[in-house]
Write a protein that holds these residues in place. Structure first.
Motif, PDB file in Angstrom:
ATOM      1  N   ASP A  57       0.866  -1.212   0.105  1.00 12.47           N
ATOM      2  CA  ASP A  57       0.095   0.027  -0.058  1.00 12.47           C
ATOM      3  C   ASP A  57       0.768   1.160   0.071  1.00 12.47           C
ATOM      4  N   ASP A  58       0.455   2.288  -0.547  1.00 11.91           N
ATOM      5  CA  ASP A  58       1.215   3.548  -0.606  1.00 11.91           C
ATOM      6  C   ASP A  58       1.038   3.923   1.060  1.00 11.91           C
ATOM      7  N   SER A  59       2.056   4.830   1.540  1.00 11.28           N
ATOM      8  CA  SER A  59       1.938   5.409   2.759  1.00 11.28           C
ATOM      9  C   SER A  59       1.189   6.644   2.868  1.00 11.28           C
ATOM     10  N   PHE A  60       0.793   7.207   1.730  1.00 12.62           N
ATOM     11  CA  PHE A  60      -0.179   8.373   1.861  1.00 12.62           C
ATOM     12  C   PHE A  60      -1.549   8.146   1.173  1.00 12.62           C
ATOM     13  N   LEU A  61      -1.593   7.819   0.100  1.00 14.69           N
ATOM     14  CA  LEU A  61      -3.000   7.257  -0.670  1.00 14.69           C
ATOM     15  C   LEU A  61      -3.101   5.793  -0.661  1.00 14.69           C
ATOM     16  N   ASP A  62      -3.936   5.344   0.424  1.00 11.65           N
ATOM     17  CA  ASP A  62      -4.083   3.869   0.608  1.00 11.65           C
ATOM     18  C   ASP A  62      -5.106   3.280  -0.095  1.00 11.65           C
ATOM     19  N   PHE A  63      -5.392   2.137  -0.067  1.00 15.06           N
ATOM     20  CA  PHE A  63      -6.254   1.387  -0.860  1.00 15.06           C
ATOM     21  C   PHE A  63      -7.763   1.885  -0.665  1.00 15.06           C
ATOM     22  N   ILE A  64      -7.988   2.405   0.602  1.00 16.77           N
ATOM     23  CA  ILE A  64      -9.290   2.614   1.065  1.00 16.77           C
ATOM     24  C   ILE A  64      -9.684   3.954   0.410  1.00 16.77           C
ATOM     25  N   ASP A  65      -8.696   5.146   0.372  1.00 15.87           N
ATOM     26  CA  ASP A  65      -8.814   6.267  -0.227  1.00 15.87           C
ATOM     27  C   ASP A  65      -9.023   6.003  -1.859  1.00 15.87           C
ATOM     28  N   ARG A  66      -8.007   5.043  -2.302  1.00 16.73           N
ATOM     29  CA  ARG A  66      -8.236   4.616  -3.974  1.00 16.73           C
ATOM     30  C   ARG A  66      -9.474   4.103  -4.312  1.00 16.73           C
ATOM     31  N   GLU A  67     -10.272   3.339  -3.441  1.00 18.58           N
ATOM     32  CA  GLU A  67     -11.477   3.022  -3.724  1.00 18.58           C
ATOM     33  C   GLU A  67     -12.834   3.899  -3.578  1.00 18.58           C
ATOM     34  N   ALA A  68     -12.169   5.095  -2.704  1.00 18.78           N
ATOM     35  CA  ALA A  68     -13.405   6.060  -2.543  1.00 18.78           C
ATOM     36  C   ALA A  68     -13.145   6.958  -3.999  1.00 18.78           C
ATOM     37  N   ILE A  69     -12.150   7.106  -4.463  1.00 19.92           N
ATOM     38  CA  ILE A  69     -11.805   8.176  -5.571  1.00 19.92           C
ATOM     39  C   ILE A  69     -12.452   7.369  -6.984  1.00 19.92           C
ATOM     40  N   ASN A  70     -12.435   6.076  -7.006  1.00 16.32           N
ATOM     41  CA  ASN A  70     -12.698   5.224  -8.002  1.00 16.32           C
ATOM     42  C   ASN A  70     -14.384   5.366  -8.003  1.00 16.32           C
ATOM     43  N   ASN A  71     -14.952   5.147  -6.649  1.00 19.21           N
ATOM     44  CA  ASN A  71     -16.346   5.202  -6.698  1.00 19.21           C
ATOM     45  C   ASN A  71     -17.083   6.669  -7.107  1.00 19.21           C
ATOM     46  N   THR A  72     -16.184   7.583  -6.541  1.00 22.85           N
ATOM     47  CA  THR A  72     -16.625   9.160  -7.220  1.00 22.85           C
ATOM     48  C   THR A  72     -16.439   9.208  -8.707  1.00 22.85           C
ATOM     49  N   LEU A  73     -15.303   8.708  -9.201  1.00 26.20           N
ATOM     50  CA  LEU A  73     -15.025   8.737 -10.582  1.00 26.20           C
ATOM     51  C   LEU A  73     -16.044   7.949 -11.639  1.00 26.20           C
ATOM     52  N   GLY A  74     -16.337   6.964 -10.972  1.00 23.98           N
ATOM     53  CA  GLY A  74     -17.323   5.675 -11.568  1.00 23.98           C
ATOM     54  C   GLY A  74     -16.774   4.896 -12.421  1.00 23.98           C
ATOM     55  N   GLU A  75     -15.286   4.750 -12.372  1.00 26.24           N
ATOM     56  CA  GLU A  75     -14.508   3.746 -12.935  1.00 26.24           C
ATOM     57  C   GLU A  75     -13.302   3.651 -12.139  1.00 26.24           C
ATOM     58  N   ALA A  76     -12.454   2.561 -12.300  1.00 27.98           N
ATOM     59  CA  ALA A  76     -11.306   1.965 -11.638  1.00 27.98           C
ATOM     60  C   ALA A  76      -9.996   2.767 -12.169  1.00 27.98           C
ATOM     61  N   ARG A  77      -9.844   3.931 -11.993  1.00 29.06           N
ATOM     62  CA  ARG A  77      -8.826   4.642 -12.501  1.00 29.06           C
ATOM     63  C   ARG A  77      -7.377   4.551 -11.484  1.00 29.06           C
ATOM     64  N   LEU A  78      -7.613   4.209 -10.324  1.00 27.16           N
ATOM     65  CA  LEU A  78      -6.460   3.889  -9.509  1.00 27.16           C
ATOM     66  C   LEU A  78      -6.607   2.449  -9.023  1.00 27.16           C
ATOM     67  N   GLU A  79      -5.392   1.635  -9.007  1.00 23.93           N
ATOM     68  CA  GLU A  79      -5.364   0.366  -8.376  1.00 23.93           C
ATOM     69  C   GLU A  79      -5.718   0.218  -7.146  1.00 23.93           C
ATOM     70  N   THR A  80      -6.790  -1.066  -7.110  1.00 29.57           N
ATOM     71  CA  THR A  80      -7.275  -1.428  -5.851  1.00 29.57           C
ATOM     72  C   THR A  80      -6.374  -2.456  -5.045  1.00 29.57           C
ATOM     73  N   ALA A  81      -6.785  -2.898  -3.981  1.00 29.06           N
ATOM     74  CA  ALA A  81      -6.071  -3.976  -3.202  1.00 29.06           C
ATOM     75  C   ALA A  81      -6.279  -5.354  -4.120  1.00 29.06           C
ATOM     76  N   SER A  82      -7.562  -5.521  -4.545  1.00 32.30           N
ATOM     77  CA  SER A  82      -7.755  -6.608  -5.302  1.00 32.30           C
ATOM     78  C   SER A  82      -7.177  -6.658  -6.665  1.00 32.30           C
ATOM     79  N   ALA A  83      -7.010  -5.690  -7.486  1.00 31.87           N
ATOM     80  CA  ALA A  83      -6.360  -5.335  -8.638  1.00 31.87           C
ATOM     81  C   ALA A  83      -4.775  -5.551  -8.344  1.00 31.87           C
ATOM     82  N   ALA A  84      -4.371  -5.106  -7.415  1.00 29.34           N
ATOM     83  CA  ALA A  84      -2.822  -5.307  -6.813  1.00 29.34           C
ATOM     84  C   ALA A  84      -2.628  -6.853  -7.006  1.00 29.34           C
ATOM     85  N   GLY A  85      -3.347  -7.442  -6.291  1.00 26.85           N
ATOM     86  CA  GLY A  85      -3.345  -9.053  -6.074  1.00 26.85           C
ATOM     87  C   GLY A  85      -3.231  -9.819  -7.220  1.00 26.85           C
TER      88      GLY A  85
END
Length: 917
Positions: free
Chosen positions: A479-507
């Motif tokens: 995980d990033d020390s600043f923009l963690d997976f939870i923050d990325r999920e929230a940003i993706n939900n706002t944008l309506g598409e998976a622009r930032l890699e999530t934990a499942s995508a990283a796996g």
């Protein structure tokens, strides 16, 4: 010809079939390009060459400076460099995703995300003002001025920006190959193909898989058959070292006996930096050419370490110790080296005085603070040119030097009219050493060490995987020390598409990369792991049903042959083998359950003991018999090292002598009982003791007279005892020549003044009578010798004084054999006899915290006699095992722990510590 996206179960075979002379090959690494016989080119180089006119990529230096300025603006309470390192990975991730600051801010209540947007906005504005792009956003800026007919192969999956770049720069006839089988792991690749199809690419799907080992393994992992593929095996080893030796032994067998080219063998590990030192060491023993391909920072090179030391010495004014270490490296191999070093040790130069001892002019002629940054960069470049001897015969050091020279040249074109100080130059060098890297082992040929990422799209006949244990294969999603997976999920939900890699995508990406490793072997896949610390084979390998291969240690190295020979009785004896076998037997017994013998201090009677015992030697015996044996019988000691500060023994001697001289001078002036006056005598007394220059004031003159009288008395004492007398000037270089003497003088003066200002230093009714009084005698059956720091006279009786640099009195030694008592106080109170038969009323420790601690005599004769009985039995029987007392802990500062090896081995012997039973 249309542009084609090909989904294939084994991309390397498809690339061989589709690649033509008209194609420009793009691959994720050199291994894939070499396998296809083409020069290496990647997406980053394509994007950098196709930026809009007038735009260029920002250098490492510029990016760090601009980002550091923005984090300083947003987080004023944080250190800029720490904040930059904290936020930079998230900035890079957002730029690669093609997100704008406004997209980050939209619908995000988290203050951290809003702050990241502020940093990103200011950073991009600063870049644009200079006509620069960050390399992380280059794929979004690339233009198709001259489209290329490309063949892109080797990636496990492609990011959105990479797909955009390929679509932008690809001409008709281009081919992109991605792996795909009927499995959810490749859903992302099918989505990528669908997006390219929207951009008028043609999708082709190949379901047939070739019959190679790699194709079979990669298919079986996704769609298990329950059968073991031929050529795939797993081996368990006891330790990582045994794993490395066993694997390299098999590699040597392939090269020597089966005539396999080293280029067709690859070692694959999850973490190169973790395995590289071990594999390099074993490879040298075994005689296998292993090539380390991973990158190391310039700070890890000899040149980088030397430059850090050079800048530190310059900033500190070329002190003796640091500069000598610096020049030793350059003097190596010089015919004048020994003479220069010996002369420097005699005179302890510092600063400009180094010019007489062969120091480079560049070290002595540094620019001044607030000089132009270009002058400092020119000086740094001159320093690099002078250090060529450090990199003349080492490819890695040569590359490090070239990288720093390029960094200097680039910085000179960017700094403008800025001014620097020496600290600014050192900070800039530190940035380069952290940012720039070179190959750990430059060159070609040999058996390569790679990570799975470095083997994407490649192919080798023999693949050896090391460290395939649970917890290491696959690795954890970071995980990033600043923009963690939870923050990325929230940003993706706002944008309506998976622009930032999530934990499942990283796996999924990790699994896809590791799956690609299964495509690499054509003849053998050897999976290896160690069972150390109860590790097992990672469950990731379960679908392959690997055949178990025995862990047979091959005698591929001289040490392995020698270890085997030591265990064979029929080997013809020779002196080296006999000595080795004897050492083996000694160590086996020391580590085994047998009781201690001579190698553990139980030497038996007959070992001569010292003619007299000091309080410190008896305290050492009481603390731990083995410690006393090592120090006073074996006379072991650590090698002397040249240190910037004097030893504790030297410091103690200086403090004692200073206080002695101070009281002699105070008696001449009548200041003995006046604390403020005593404090005035500290500075001249310390200067007199260390050989410094005295002034001409009243205090200094009194100290000078006291020093002369004291010298005369010591000379007479030495002559009466038949000893050679050495005056202070003949005792070696004075402390005043030490590089840290100005700091030490200030610290020691303050400490001594603090001590003598205390009313406890000389009590009102006490008269300091004698100093440094040596005595001999007998105490409880022991011949003793000692030296009293001071004797005070009070109403015709004596008070014994001992100075201590610590803030607490020595702790009473406690063992089950006797009640705890202060051994030193008992020896001094009972063993000292005044020649004039005056009564000894008591004694005190004078401590560094300005307090007195009265000596406590043992409660009756019982504890003393119990100790004497115990100690005399040890001495008479020669019985000195490792047996530390329980209080205080003698192991805390013991210098013999490497010899006694206290720890689990004593538990095996059943006698850990006498007092713990």
């Amino acid at each position: 010809m249309p542009r084609t996206i090909l989904l294939h179960p084994h991309p390397i075979s498809a690339a061989r079939e589709r690649l033509t002379s008209d194609h420009t090959l793009l691959s994720p690494n050199r291994a894939a390009a070499e396998r296809l016989g083409r020069p290496y080119a990647d997406l980053r180089s394509v994007a950098a060459d196709r930026l809009p006119e007038g735009w260029r990529l920002a250098s490492h230096l510029t990016r760090r400076q601009l980002l550091r300025a923005q984090v300083r603006r947003v987080w004023r309470s944080l250190r800029p460099e720490q904040a930059r390192a904290w936020v930079e990975p998230s900035v890079v991730r957002v730029l690669r995703a093609g997100l704008t600051p406004d997209q980050l801010r939209a619908g995000q209540p988290e203050q951290r995300v809003q702050q990241l947007a502020d940093v990103l906005e200011g950073y991009l504005e600063a870049l644009r003002a200079r006509g620069l792009n960050d390399p992380a956003e280059a794929n979004w800026w690339a233009q198709a001025d001259e489209p290329l007919q490309l063949l892109a192969s080797g990636w496990a999956r492609l990011n959105r920006d990479e797909l955009r770049l390929l679509d932008t720069v690809s001409a008709e006839g281009s081919v992109v190959i991605l792996p795909a089988l009927d499995h959810s792991l490749f859903d992302a690749n099918r989505e990528a193909a669908a997006w390219l199809a929207e951009q008028e690419w043609t999708i082709e799907i190949e379901e047939r898989s070739p019959g190679s080992l790699g194709a079979t393994l990669s298919r079986d992992w996704l769609l298990p058959r329950g059968e073991t593929a031929g050529g795939a095996e797993v081996t368990a080893w006891a330790t990582p070292a045994a794993e490395a030796e066993g694997v390299l032994g098999r590699v040597k067998q392939l090269i020597v006996h089966d005539h396999v080219s080293p280029s067709q063998i690859v070692l694959v590990v999850r973490n190169e930096a973790e395995w590289a030192p071990l594999l390099a060491s074993v490879a040298r023993q075994v005689g296998v050419p292993v090539r380390l391909n991973h990158m190391v920072g310039l700070r890890e090179t000899r040149l980088g370490a030397w430059l850090v030391a050079a800048l530190g010495a310059v900033v500190d004014g070329l002190p003796y110790e640091a500069t000598l270490r610096l020049l030793r490296t350059l003097w190596h191999g010089s015919s004048q080296a020994a003479e220069q070093q010996a002369e420097a040790k005699r005179n302890l130069p510092r600063g400009d005085a180094w010019a007489e001892y062969g120091a480079w002019p560049v070290l002595l002629n540094t620019p001044a603070d607030d000089d132009p940054a270009t002058a400092w960069l020119k000086w740094l470049d001159d320093l690099l040119q002078g250090a060529r001897s450090l990199r003349s015969r080492d490819a890695r050091e040569a590359l490090a030097g070239a990288a720093l020279e390029r960094a200097c040249a680039q910085a000179a074109s960017e700094v403008g009219d800025a001014t620097w100080s020496a600290k600014d130059c050192a900070a800039q060098l530190a940035d380069w050493l952290d940012l720039l890297s070179v190959p750990a082992q430059p060159g070609r040929g040999g058996v390569a060490l790679h990570t799975p990422l470095a083997m994407l799209g490649g192919e080798r006949e023999y693949v050896f995987i090391l460290g395939a244990r649970d917890g290491a294969w696959p690795g954890e999603a970071k995980d990033d020390s600043f923009l963690d997976f939870i923050d990325r999920e929230a940003i993706n939900n706002t944008l309506g598409e998976a622009r930032l890699e999530t934990a499942s995508a990283a796996g999924e990406r990790e699994s896809a990369v590791l799956w690609s490793t299964l495509c690499v072997p054509t003849r053998l896949l050897s999976v290896n792991y160690s069972t150390a610390d109860r590790h097992e084979l990672s469950r990731w390998w379960d679908p392959l049903a690997l055949r178990s291969a025995p862990a047979v240690p091959l005698l591929a190295s001289a040490p392995a042959w020698r270890r085997a020979a030591l265990r064979l009785h029929e080997v013809a004896p020779d002196e080296a083998l006999m000595a080795a076998r004897e050492a083996w037997d000694v160590e086996t017994r020391r580590e085994g359950p047998e009781p201690p013998n001579a190698h553990d201090g139980v030497v038996g009677p007959g070992i001569p003991t010292p003619p007299a015992f000091s309080a410190s030697s008896l305290r050492s015996l009481a603390s731990c018999p083995f410690q006393w044996f090592a120090k006073y019988i074996l006379r072991l000691g650590e090698d002397e090292e040249l240190a910037p500060d004097p030893s504790a023994l030297t410091k103690g001697t200086v403090f004692h002598d200073t206080l002695h001289l101070l009281l002699l001078a105070a008696a001449r002036l009548g200041w003995t009982t006046v604390p403020a006056r005593r404090a005035q005598l500290v500075a001249p007394s310390l200067e007199a003791v260390v050989g410094g220059q005295l002034g001409d004031d009243e205090a200094a003159l009194a100290v000078a007279e006291a020093r002369t009288a004291w010298r005369d008395a010591r000379r007479a004492e030495a002559e009466a005892a038949g000893r050679e007398w050495l005056d202070d000037d003949e005792r070696g270089a004075p402390l005043t020549r030490l590089p840290n003497w100005p700091r030490l003088r200030a610290e020691w003066t303050a400490s001594l003044q603090d001590a003598v200002r205390s009313d406890d230093f000389v009590l009102a009714d006490h008269e300091p009578h004698e100093f440094e009084v040596a005595f001999t005698g007998f105490w409880s059956g022991f011949p003793i010798r000692g030296r009293l720091d001071r004797i005070d006279l009070i109403n015709g009786e004596l008070q014994l004084i001992d100075y201590k640099l610590g803030k607490t009195a020595p702790k009473a030694i406690k063992r089950p054999d006797w009640e705890a008592f202060d051994l030193q106080a008992a020896i001094y109170l009972q063993g000292f006899a005044d020649p004039l038969a005056r009564r000894v009323a008591g004694g005190h420790y004078l401590l560094a915290n300005r307090k007195r601690s009265a000596w406590s005599a043992p409660d009756g004769e019982g504890p003393v006699q119990e100790f004497a009985t115990w100690a005399l039995a040890r001495l008479n029987q020669g019985d000195y095992p490792v047996a530390p007392c329980s209080t205080p802990d003698p192991c805390q500062y013991c210098e013999y722990t490497a010899v006694c090896r206290r720890g689990p081995r004593l538990e095996r012997k059943g006698s850990v510590v006498e007092d713990s039973e």
